[in-house]
Write a protein that holds these residues in place. Structure first.
Motif, PDB file in Angstrom:
ATOM      1  N   ALA A  66       0.830  -1.212   0.000  1.00  0.00           N
ATOM      2  CA  ALA A  66       0.000   0.000   0.000  1.00  0.00           C
ATOM      3  C   ALA A  66       0.863   1.260   0.000  1.00  0.00           C
ATOM      4  N   GLU A  67       2.007   1.224   0.695  1.00  0.00           N
ATOM      5  CA  GLU A  67       2.913   2.370   0.694  1.00  0.00           C
ATOM      6  C   GLU A  67       3.519   2.588  -0.693  1.00  0.00           C
ATOM      7  N   LEU A  68       3.852   1.498  -1.371  1.00  0.00           N
ATOM      8  CA  LEU A  68       4.363   1.612  -2.745  1.00  0.00           C
ATOM      9  C   LEU A  68       3.310   2.212  -3.660  1.00  0.00           C
ATOM     10  N   ALA A  69       2.065   1.766  -3.520  1.00  0.00           N
ATOM     11  CA  ALA A  69       0.976   2.284  -4.351  1.00  0.00           C
ATOM     12  C   ALA A  69       0.826   3.794  -4.153  1.00  0.00           C
ATOM     13  N   ARG A  70       0.874   4.250  -2.905  1.00  0.00           N
ATOM     14  CA  ARG A  70       0.766   5.692  -2.624  1.00  0.00           C
ATOM     15  C   ARG A  70       1.968   6.446  -3.184  1.00  0.00           C
ATOM     16  N   GLU A  71       3.161   5.920  -2.975  1.00  0.00           N
ATOM     17  CA  GLU A  71       4.385   6.594  -3.414  1.00  0.00           C
ATOM     18  C   GLU A  71       4.421   6.783  -4.932  1.00  0.00           C
ATOM     19  N   TYR A  72       3.987   5.756  -5.659  1.00  0.00           N
ATOM     20  CA  TYR A  72       4.064   5.792  -7.116  1.00  0.00           C
ATOM     21  C   TYR A  72       2.770   6.224  -7.783  1.00  0.00           C
ATOM     22  N   GLY A  73       1.718   6.406  -7.005  1.00  0.00           N
ATOM     23  CA  GLY A  73       0.438   6.837  -7.574  1.00  0.00           C
ATOM     24  C   GLY A  73      -0.160   5.803  -8.509  1.00  0.00           C
ATOM     25  N   ILE A  74       0.004   4.520  -8.158  1.00  0.00           N
ATOM     26  CA  ILE A  74      -0.565   3.450  -8.974  1.00  0.00           C
ATOM     27  C   ILE A  74      -1.483   2.601  -8.102  1.00  0.00           C
ATOM     28  N   ASP A  75      -2.379   1.882  -8.741  1.00  0.00           N
ATOM     29  CA  ASP A  75      -3.344   1.107  -7.964  1.00  0.00           C
ATOM     30  C   ASP A  75      -2.704  -0.137  -7.354  1.00  0.00           C
ATOM     31  N   ALA A  76      -3.372  -0.631  -6.323  1.00  0.00           N
ATOM     32  CA  ALA A  76      -2.841  -1.761  -5.549  1.00  0.00           C
ATOM     33  C   ALA A  76      -2.630  -3.000  -6.411  1.00  0.00           C
ATOM     34  N   SER A  77      -3.508  -3.225  -7.388  1.00  0.00           N
ATOM     35  CA  SER A  77      -3.354  -4.416  -8.226  1.00  0.00           C
ATOM     36  C   SER A  77      -2.093  -4.331  -9.081  1.00  0.00           C
ATOM     37  N   ALA A  78      -1.724  -3.134  -9.532  1.00  0.00           N
ATOM     38  CA  ALA A  78      -0.480  -2.971 -10.304  1.00  0.00           C
ATOM     39  C   ALA A  78       0.731  -3.235  -9.410  1.00  0.00           C
ATOM     40  N   VAL A  79       0.670  -2.770  -8.166  1.00  0.00           N
ATOM     41  CA  VAL A  79       1.759  -3.026  -7.230  1.00  0.00           C
ATOM     42  C   VAL A  79       1.866  -4.522  -6.964  1.00  0.00           C
ATOM     43  N   THR A  80       0.730  -5.163  -6.790  1.00  0.00           N
ATOM     44  CA  THR A  80       0.732  -6.609  -6.543  1.00  0.00           C
ATOM     45  C   THR A  80       1.411  -7.349  -7.688  1.00  0.00           C
ATOM     46  N   ARG A  81       1.112  -6.963  -8.924  1.00  0.00           N
ATOM     47  CA  ARG A  81       1.745  -7.608 -10.079  1.00  0.00           C
ATOM     48  C   ARG A  81       3.261  -7.367 -10.081  1.00  0.00           C
ATOM     49  N   LEU A  82       3.672  -6.135  -9.772  1.00  0.00           N
ATOM     50  CA  LEU A  82       5.107  -5.823  -9.709  1.00  0.00           C
ATOM     51  C   LEU A  82       5.797  -6.636  -8.614  1.00  0.00           C
ATOM     52  N   VAL A  83       5.179  -6.695  -7.447  1.00  0.00           N
ATOM     53  CA  VAL A  83       5.747  -7.451  -6.337  1.00  0.00           C
ATOM     54  C   VAL A  83       5.797  -8.937  -6.690  1.00  0.00           C
ATOM     55  N   ASP A  84       4.740  -9.435  -7.341  1.00  0.00           N
ATOM     56  CA  ASP A  84       4.730 -10.841  -7.770  1.00  0.00           C
ATOM     57  C   ASP A  84       5.923 -11.138  -8.671  1.00  0.00           C
ATOM     58  N   ARG A  85       6.186 -10.243  -9.648  1.00  0.00           N
ATOM     59  CA  ARG A  85       7.305 -10.446 -10.564  1.00  0.00           C
ATOM     60  C   ARG A  85       8.645 -10.445  -9.828  1.00  0.00           C
ATOM     61  N   LEU A  86       8.793  -9.490  -8.906  1.00  0.00           N
ATOM     62  CA  LEU A  86      10.044  -9.405  -8.142  1.00  0.00           C
ATOM     63  C   LEU A  86      10.217 -10.608  -7.215  1.00  0.00           C
ATOM     64  N   GLU A  87       9.110 -11.079  -6.665  1.00  0.00           N
ATOM     65  CA  GLU A  87       9.173 -12.258  -5.799  1.00  0.00           C
ATOM     66  C   GLU A  87       9.508 -13.504  -6.627  1.00  0.00           C
ATOM     67  N   LYS A  88       8.906 -13.610  -7.805  1.00  0.00           N
ATOM     68  CA  LYS A  88       9.176 -14.761  -8.685  1.00  0.00           C
ATOM     69  C   LYS A  88      10.648 -14.799  -9.099  1.00  0.00           C
ATOM     70  N   ARG A  89      11.256 -13.620  -9.255  1.00  0.00           N
ATOM     71  CA  ARG A  89      12.678 -13.549  -9.620  1.00  0.00           C
ATOM     72  C   ARG A  89      13.604 -13.740  -8.431  1.00  0.00           C
ATOM     73  N   GLY A  90      13.021 -13.887  -7.241  1.00  0.00           N
ATOM     74  CA  GLY A  90      13.829 -14.110  -6.050  1.00  0.00           C
ATOM     75  C   GLY A  90      14.485 -12.863  -5.503  1.00  0.00           C
TER      76      GLY A  90
END
Length: 171
Positions: A66-90
Motif C-alpha cells: 500500500a505504501e508503494l501504491a501511494r508513493e508511485y500513484g498506482i493502484d494496488a493491483s499494479a503493485v501486486t503484479r510488480l511485487v509478484d514479478r520481483l518475488e518470482k525472480r527471487g
C-alpha cells in the motif's frame, strides 16, 4: 466513422503544450525513467520501476504494498503484479507480521539487496547526465521549487528547511 475536424477548436489550437509546466515535468519524468531503464536493464536486467521499488524497500521508505501504491500513484493491483514479478525472480519476499497477521511486509532477498544497492549509482548517473551544465545553485533551486510543488499538493517532502535550501549533488 466520424471525420476528424480540419480546424481544432481555439482551446486546443491556442494551447502551447511545449510551454506547459505539467507537460515538461511529465516529459522529464518519462525521459528519466527511460534512461534509468536502459541502464538498469543493461546492468541488472530489471526495469527502472522494479529497481526503484527494490530501492524503496531497502531504504525502509516503503515496506508495504500500500505504501508503494501511494508513493508511485498506482493502484494496488499494479503493485501486486510488480511485487509478484520481483518475488518470482527471487528479489523480494512477503513476510507476515508477527504482531498483526493481516499485515504483510516486503523484505529483500540478498540478491534484491545487492540490486537495490546499485540503484543510487544508476539514478545519480542519469541525473548528472540530464543536469549537465547546471550549476550546483541551479540544481538546488530546481529541487527547492519541486519540493514546493509537492508541498502545495499536500505532500510531505521529508526535508528540513535548511536541507532544502542547501545546494548539493545533482541527484
Amino acid at each position: 466513422m466520424t471525420k476528424p475536424s480540419p480546424i481544432p477548436p481555439p482551446e486546443i489550437s491556442e494551447y502551447q503544450v511545449g510551454e506547459s509546466v505539467g507537460y515538461l515535468i511529465t516529459r522529464v519524468r518519462s525521459t528519466m525513467s527511460n534512461l534509468v531503464t536502459q541502464r538498469s536493464m543493461a546492468e541488472l536486467g530489471i526495469t527502472s520501476q522494479q529497481g526503484s521499488i527494490l530501492f524503496m524497500v531497502a531504504s525502509g521508505k516503503c515496506l508495504l504494498a500500500a505504501e508503494l501504491a501511494r508513493e508511485y500513484g498506482i493502484d494496488a493491483s499494479a503493485v501486486t503484479r510488480l511485487v509478484d514479478r520481483l518475488e518470482k525472480r527471487g528479489l523480494l519476499t512477503r513476510v507476515r507480521s508477527n504482531e498483526d497477521r493481516r499485515v504483510v511486509r516486503l523484505a529483500l532477498t540478498p540478491e534484491g539487496q545487492a540490486i537495490a544497492a546499485r540503484m543510487p549509482a544508476i539514478f545519480t548517473g542519469v541525473l548528472n547526465s540530464l543536469l549537465g551544465g547546471f550549476t550546483p545553485e541551479e540544481v538546488g533551486f530546481l529541487k527547492s521549487m519541486l519540493r514546493r510543488v509537492l508541498v502545495n499538493a499536500g505532500e510531505q517532502t521529508g526535508v528540513t528547511r535548511d536541507a532544502a535550501s542547501k545546494p548539493d549533488s545533482k541527484s
